[in-house]
Design a protein around this motif. Structure first.
Motif, PDB file in Angstrom:
ATOM      1  N   TYR A 102       0.629  -1.402  -0.486  1.00  0.00           N
ATOM      2  CA  TYR A 102       0.177   0.234  -0.276  1.00  0.00           C
ATOM      3  C   TYR A 102       0.676   0.913   0.132  1.00  0.00           C
ATOM      4  O   TYR A 102       2.050   1.240   0.625  1.00  0.00           O
ATOM      5  N   ASP A 103       0.849   2.170  -0.416  1.00  0.00           N
ATOM      6  CA  ASP A 103       0.945   3.846  -0.546  1.00  0.00           C
ATOM      7  C   ASP A 103      -0.028   4.424   1.134  1.00  0.00           C
ATOM      8  O   ASP A 103       1.032   4.567   1.743  1.00  0.00           O
ATOM      9  N   THR A 104      -1.195   4.250   0.979  1.00  0.00           N
ATOM     10  CA  THR A 104      -1.727   4.564   2.157  1.00  0.00           C
ATOM     11  C   THR A 104      -2.664   4.128   3.186  1.00  0.00           C
ATOM     12  O   THR A 104      -2.922   3.006   2.361  1.00  0.00           O
ATOM     13  N   LEU A 105      -2.532   3.126   3.715  1.00  0.00           N
ATOM     14  CA  LEU A 105      -3.342   2.377   4.579  1.00  0.00           C
ATOM     15  C   LEU A 105      -4.314   3.041   5.800  1.00  0.00           C
ATOM     16  O   LEU A 105      -4.195   3.817   6.479  1.00  0.00           O
ATOM     17  N   ILE A 106      -5.324   2.567   5.458  1.00  0.00           N
ATOM     18  CA  ILE A 106      -6.804   3.257   6.518  1.00  0.00           C
ATOM     19  C   ILE A 106      -7.456   2.619   7.588  1.00  0.00           C
ATOM     20  O   ILE A 106      -7.285   1.444   6.209  1.00  0.00           O
ATOM     21  N   LEU A 107      -7.352   2.134   8.544  1.00  0.00           N
ATOM     22  CA  LEU A 107      -7.387   1.504   9.030  1.00  0.00           C
ATOM     23  C   LEU A 107      -9.110   1.473   9.770  1.00  0.00           C
ATOM     24  O   LEU A 107      -9.366   2.651  10.553  1.00  0.00           O
ATOM     25  N   ALA A 108     -10.147   1.289   9.380  1.00  0.00           N
ATOM     26  CA  ALA A 108     -11.083   1.432   9.862  1.00  0.00           C
ATOM     27  C   ALA A 108     -11.538   0.084  10.074  1.00  0.00           C
ATOM     28  O   ALA A 108     -13.003  -0.807   9.694  1.00  0.00           O
ATOM     29  N   LEU A 267      -1.007   2.222  20.522  1.00  0.00           N
ATOM     30  CA  LEU A 267      -2.881   2.251  20.804  1.00  0.00           C
ATOM     31  C   LEU A 267      -2.760   2.576  22.161  1.00  0.00           C
ATOM     32  O   LEU A 267      -2.333   2.050  22.865  1.00  0.00           O
ATOM     33  N   ASN A 268      -4.377   2.871  22.268  1.00  0.00           N
ATOM     34  CA  ASN A 268      -4.641   3.465  23.404  1.00  0.00           C
ATOM     35  C   ASN A 268      -5.932   2.149  24.016  1.00  0.00           C
ATOM     36  O   ASN A 268      -5.158   0.949  23.513  1.00  0.00           O
ATOM     37  N   ARG A 269      -7.223   2.200  24.055  1.00  0.00           N
ATOM     38  CA  ARG A 269      -8.349   2.153  23.881  1.00  0.00           C
ATOM     39  C   ARG A 269      -8.402   1.579  22.726  1.00  0.00           C
ATOM     40  O   ARG A 269      -9.015   0.804  22.406  1.00  0.00           O
ATOM     41  N   GLY A 270      -7.852   2.969  20.970  1.00  0.00           N
ATOM     42  CA  GLY A 270      -8.314   2.383  20.225  1.00  0.00           C
ATOM     43  C   GLY A 270      -6.889   3.022  19.918  1.00  0.00           C
ATOM     44  O   GLY A 270      -5.957   2.902  20.151  1.00  0.00           O
ATOM     45  N   ILE A 271      -7.019   3.011  17.516  1.00  0.00           N
ATOM     46  CA  ILE A 271      -5.805   3.056  17.248  1.00  0.00           C
ATOM     47  C   ILE A 271      -5.683   5.634  17.952  1.00  0.00           C
ATOM     48  O   ILE A 271      -6.288   5.881  17.354  1.00  0.00           O
ATOM     49  N   LEU A 272      -4.687   5.657  18.474  1.00  0.00           N
ATOM     50  CA  LEU A 272      -4.579   6.571  18.068  1.00  0.00           C
ATOM     51  C   LEU A 272      -4.416   7.830  17.074  1.00  0.00           C
ATOM     52  O   LEU A 272      -3.472   7.832  16.144  1.00  0.00           O
ATOM     53  N   VAL A 273      -5.445   8.554  16.910  1.00  0.00           N
ATOM     54  CA  VAL A 273      -4.966  10.112  16.009  1.00  0.00           C
ATOM     55  C   VAL A 273      -5.391  10.542  15.956  1.00  0.00           C
ATOM     56  O   VAL A 273      -5.639  11.445  17.027  1.00  0.00           O
ATOM     57  N   SER A 274      -4.355  11.396  15.100  1.00  0.00           N
ATOM     58  CA  SER A 274      -4.367  13.630  15.464  1.00  0.00           C
ATOM     59  C   SER A 274      -6.731  13.374  14.928  1.00  0.00           C
ATOM     60  O   SER A 274      -6.504  12.946  15.002  1.00  0.00           O
ATOM     61  N   GLY A 275      -6.916  14.763  14.389  1.00  0.00           N
ATOM     62  CA  GLY A 275      -7.814  15.667  14.608  1.00  0.00           C
ATOM     63  C   GLY A 275      -7.956  15.321  13.409  1.00  0.00           C
ATOM     64  O   GLY A 275      -8.871  15.711  12.480  1.00  0.00           O
ATOM     65  N   PHE A 276      -6.548  15.091  11.838  1.00  0.00           N
ATOM     66  CA  PHE A 276      -6.691  14.723  11.282  1.00  0.00           C
ATOM     67  C   PHE A 276      -6.865  13.296  10.724  1.00  0.00           C
ATOM     68  O   PHE A 276      -6.828  12.870   9.589  1.00  0.00           O
ATOM     69  N   PHE A 277      -6.742  12.006  11.871  1.00  0.00           N
ATOM     70  CA  PHE A 277      -6.751  10.739  11.454  1.00  0.00           C
ATOM     71  C   PHE A 277      -5.873  10.447  11.401  1.00  0.00           C
ATOM     72  O   PHE A 277      -5.413   9.014  11.090  1.00  0.00           O
ATOM     73  N   GLU A 278      -4.659  11.379  11.845  1.00  0.00           N
ATOM     74  CA  GLU A 278      -3.175  10.753  11.759  1.00  0.00           C
ATOM     75  C   GLU A 278      -3.201   9.622  12.287  1.00  0.00           C
ATOM     76  O   GLU A 278      -3.121  10.192  13.762  1.00  0.00           O
ATOM     77  N   THR A 279      -1.833   8.322  12.430  1.00  0.00           N
ATOM     78  CA  THR A 279      -1.658   7.991  13.356  1.00  0.00           C
ATOM     79  C   THR A 279      -0.227   8.091  13.576  1.00  0.00           C
ATOM     80  O   THR A 279       0.368   9.197  12.958  1.00  0.00           O
ATOM     81  N   ASN A 280       0.628   7.719  14.539  1.00  0.00           N
ATOM     82  CA  ASN A 280       1.651   7.798  14.961  1.00  0.00           C
ATOM     83  C   ASN A 280       2.931   7.899  13.357  1.00  0.00           C
ATOM     84  O   ASN A 280       4.159   7.687  13.900  1.00  0.00           O
ATOM     85  N   ILE A 281       2.134   7.216  12.383  1.00  0.00           N
ATOM     86  CA  ILE A 281       2.828   6.133  11.489  1.00  0.00           C
ATOM     87  C   ILE A 281       2.570   6.813  10.296  1.00  0.00           C
ATOM     88  O   ILE A 281       1.572   7.093   9.829  1.00  0.00           O
ATOM     89  N   ALA A 282       3.951   7.218   9.464  1.00  0.00           N
ATOM     90  CA  ALA A 282       3.166   7.940   8.672  1.00  0.00           C
ATOM     91  C   ALA A 282       2.679   7.105   7.128  1.00  0.00           C
ATOM     92  O   ALA A 282       2.941   5.733   7.109  1.00  0.00           O
ATOM     93  N   ASP A 283       1.407   7.579   6.418  1.00  0.00           N
ATOM     94  CA  ASP A 283       0.793   7.008   5.983  1.00  0.00           C
ATOM     95  C   ASP A 283      -0.519   6.491   6.305  1.00  0.00           C
ATOM     96  O   ASP A 283      -0.552   5.607   5.488  1.00  0.00           O
ATOM     97  N   VAL A 284      -0.367   6.145   7.663  1.00  0.00           N
ATOM     98  CA  VAL A 284      -1.803   4.835   7.892  1.00  0.00           C
ATOM     99  C   VAL A 284      -2.855   5.611   8.643  1.00  0.00           C
ATOM    100  O   VAL A 284      -1.808   6.501   9.813  1.00  0.00           O
ATOM    101  N   TYR A 285      -4.167   5.465   8.708  1.00  0.00           N
ATOM    102  CA  TYR A 285      -4.618   6.847   9.680  1.00  0.00           C
ATOM    103  C   TYR A 285      -5.711   5.580   9.860  1.00  0.00           C
ATOM    104  O   TYR A 285      -6.120   4.428   9.488  1.00  0.00           O
ATOM    105  N   ALA A 286      -6.513   6.196  10.875  1.00  0.00           N
ATOM    106  CA  ALA A 286      -7.543   5.285  11.726  1.00  0.00           C
ATOM    107  C   ALA A 286      -9.108   6.206  11.435  1.00  0.00           C
ATOM    108  O   ALA A 286      -8.830   7.299  11.801  1.00  0.00           O
ATOM    109  N   ILE A 287     -10.225   5.949  11.234  1.00  0.00           N
ATOM    110  CA  ILE A 287     -11.171   6.384  11.488  1.00  0.00           C
ATOM    111  C   ILE A 287     -12.842   5.372  11.875  1.00  0.00           C
ATOM    112  O   ILE A 287     -12.800   3.933  12.048  1.00  0.00           O
ATOM    113  N   GLY A 288     -13.280   6.017  11.912  1.00  0.00           N
ATOM    114  CA  GLY A 288     -14.851   5.189  12.382  1.00  0.00           C
ATOM    115  C   GLY A 288     -14.648   4.804  14.071  1.00  0.00           C
ATOM    116  O   GLY A 288     -13.822   4.764  15.163  1.00  0.00           O
TER     117      GLY A 288
END
Ligand SMILES: Cc1cc2nc3c(=O)[nH]c(=O)nc-3n(C[C@H](O)[C@H](O)[C@H](O)COP(=O)(O)OP(=O)(O)OC[C@H]3O[C@@H](n4cnc5c(N)ncnc54)[C@H](O)[C@@H]3O)c2cc1C
Length: 462
Positions: A102-108, A267-288
């Motif tokens: 992948y180039d961009t990964l979205i965890l949903a 990770l905490n209770r969920g996948i930690l994200v910024s207000g832009f849904f960025e995780t701590n890993i580049a190009d990996v996002y989490a939503i929902g």
């Protein structure tokens, strides 16, 4: 975040993942988009699971898009479970052993039902209700059920009780709290629902906790024992004690990565994200449901949002950010949720705490039949509307969304309340009664505004 051609892989075909895929495609015709899900080939409405069991809908009817939609929009679908992620190599592995880049990964990846380590919770006939597979399992067990016990007085618990009652299966409903869902509902609303549950011939046991689940010689459920020592014979135990982010496979993956000295996903209770849904890993996002905001969104908002409409908003926002040169932070807006308690519709807007907070007050009005109710919570001094609960009274979303966002006073809200009514069978009566309740409490007389709601709410506000 850029808009060059890339391969976007989304894990999870629920509302958040699918919304993100659709909106990326609308704005970007060149990126490859792939959705992977282990649960189903196609997106379906999880909120409609109960209606399949109750015979109101077939599974086919719960799919918001026809099966050809995905190919037409060049959104590739793979059915499978993702078991491994290598963030450094930007690659993932499926349970089948297949690997892909992948180039961009979205965890949903959504949620998973809670279970709190009760003895017997692994027995046959014990389950939660989240997935299509859970529904299939319920269906399979149903012919053997003479009584079902549902544990946990929340939104999914009451749905499960209604599902069994629709098939004339007796249900005992164990609720730990003093009233149904009273960690969320104020006492009056919770008591209204208690009565409604009992009227539907559901054996509601308040302040009753599960101690253990008993097995027969085949490893199936034989009954439950409550903390008070009562034994209740049953062949099914529904565990509906809330959900948590579905991140167990990501935790195991982190353990593997850290053994190899690689960066892990925070990770905490969920996948930690910024207000832009960025995780701590580049190009990996989490939503929902699986995402947890690092920073609080607002004082009255939870950092994990586990409802349908917020999943959709997360998906839309991330899609915008992935395809725009001016990314925007997630704006949660006014909180809204809706559900059904048997045949009573529930809507909530803004902040309605279960107990009054300092500096705020509320009026509560209940129809004499005990089937329709409304609570308006407001700031004591300014009388600005803070939140609304409605039971059995469908309200226009735009009305209260605007009223809370713009801080209308109670006078402005009440004098326009008739315009918020969405129930065609209601005309004035609930509105007048609610105004009378407010006037009686505060001594303030309110007169109705005549302008049409559609004419423009704003124009008739003050
Ligand atoms: C019975 C029920 C009733 C509900 N009713 C309401 C309601 O009335 N109103 C409301 O607002 N909300 C309701 N909800 C909550 C709502 O359905 C969820 O908030 C919403 O579905 C979450 O969407 P999501 O996209 O985050 O995840 P999900 O819908 O959970 O989708 C995630 C998907 O990812 C897949 N997945 C997870 N891990 C992997 C992996 N490793 N590999 C491959 N695939 C994976 C899962 O199998 C799943 O298909 C209800 C939920 C349930 C269970």
């Amino acid at each position: 975040m850029n808009n060059t051609v890339r391969k976007i892989v989304i894990i999870g075909n629920g509302i958040s993942g699918v919304t993100c895929a659709r909106h990326v495609r609308k704005r970007d015709s060149s990126s490859e988009i792939l959705i992977i899900s282990g649960e189903s080939d196609h997106f379906f409405s999880r909120t409609a699971l109960m209606y399949i069991y109750m015979g109101h809908m077939k599974y086919e009817h719960t799919k918001p898009y026809e099966d050809w939609f995905w190919e037409k929009n060049r959104i590739a679908l793979i059915r499978g479970w993702v078991t491994g992620l290598d963030y450094a190599a930007k690659a993932l592995t499926l349970a089948s052993g297949e690997q892909m880049a992948y180039d961009t990964l979205i965890l949903a990846t959504g949620s998973t039902p809670n279970a709190f380590g009760w003895p017997g919770q692994e027995l046959k006939g014990v389950q939660g209700l989240y997935s299509l597979q859970d529904l299939e399992q319920m269906e399979e067990t149903t012919p053997r059920i003479q009584r079902a016990v549902v544990v946990g007085g929340g939104l999914i618990g009451i749905e499960m009780a209604e599902m069994f009652r629709s098939r004339d299966i007796p249900v005992t409903f164990l609720v730990r709290e003093r009233n149904f869902w009273d960690a969320v509902l104020p006492t009056e609303e919770a008591k209204l629902i208690n009565r409604h549950i009992l009227e539907h011939h559901i054996d509601l046991r308040l302040e009753t906790e599960l101690k253990e689940i008993l097995a027969d010689e085949t490893g199936s459920v034989l009954g439950v024992v409550t903390k008070a020592g009562e034994e209740i014979a049953c062949q099914f135990v529904g565990l509906t004690v809330g959900v948590r982010p579905n991140i167990d496979f990501l935790k195991s993956n982190n353990e593997q990565l850290s053994k190899q000295g690689q960066s892990t996903l925070e990770l905490n209770r969920g996948i930690l994200v910024s207000g832009f849904f960025e995780t701590n890993i580049a190009d990996v996002y989490a939503i929902g449901d699986c995402a947890e905001f690092r920073e609080s969104l607002a004082p009255d908002r939870k950092n994990i949002e586990q409802v349908w409409y917020t999943g959709r908003m997360h998906g839309e926002t991330l899609a915008y950010n992935l395809t725009s040169s001016t990314p925007a932070s997630y704006k949660p807006g006014v909180w809204f949720n809706s559900a059904k308690f048997l045949d009573i519709e529930y809507q909530t807007y803004g902040h309605v705490p279960p107990f009054p907070l300092e500096g705020s007050d509320s009026i509560y009005w209940e129809d004499p039949n005990g089937k329709v109710a409304i609570r308006l919570v407001y700031e004591k001094e300014s009388t600005k509307l803070l939140g609304v609960n409605a039971l059995g009274w469908r309200l226009r979303h735009a009305f209260f969304d605007t009223a809370i966002a713009e801080g209308w006073t109670m006078e402005a809200v009440l004098s326009n309340l008739h315009k918020a009514n969405f129930n065609p069978e209601f005309f004035d009566s609930p509105t007048k009664a609610v105004i009378a309740a407010y006037s009686q409490k505060t001594g303030v007389a309110i007169s109705r505004k005549k302008t049409s709601f559609f004419h423009r709410i704003i124009g008739s506000r003050s």
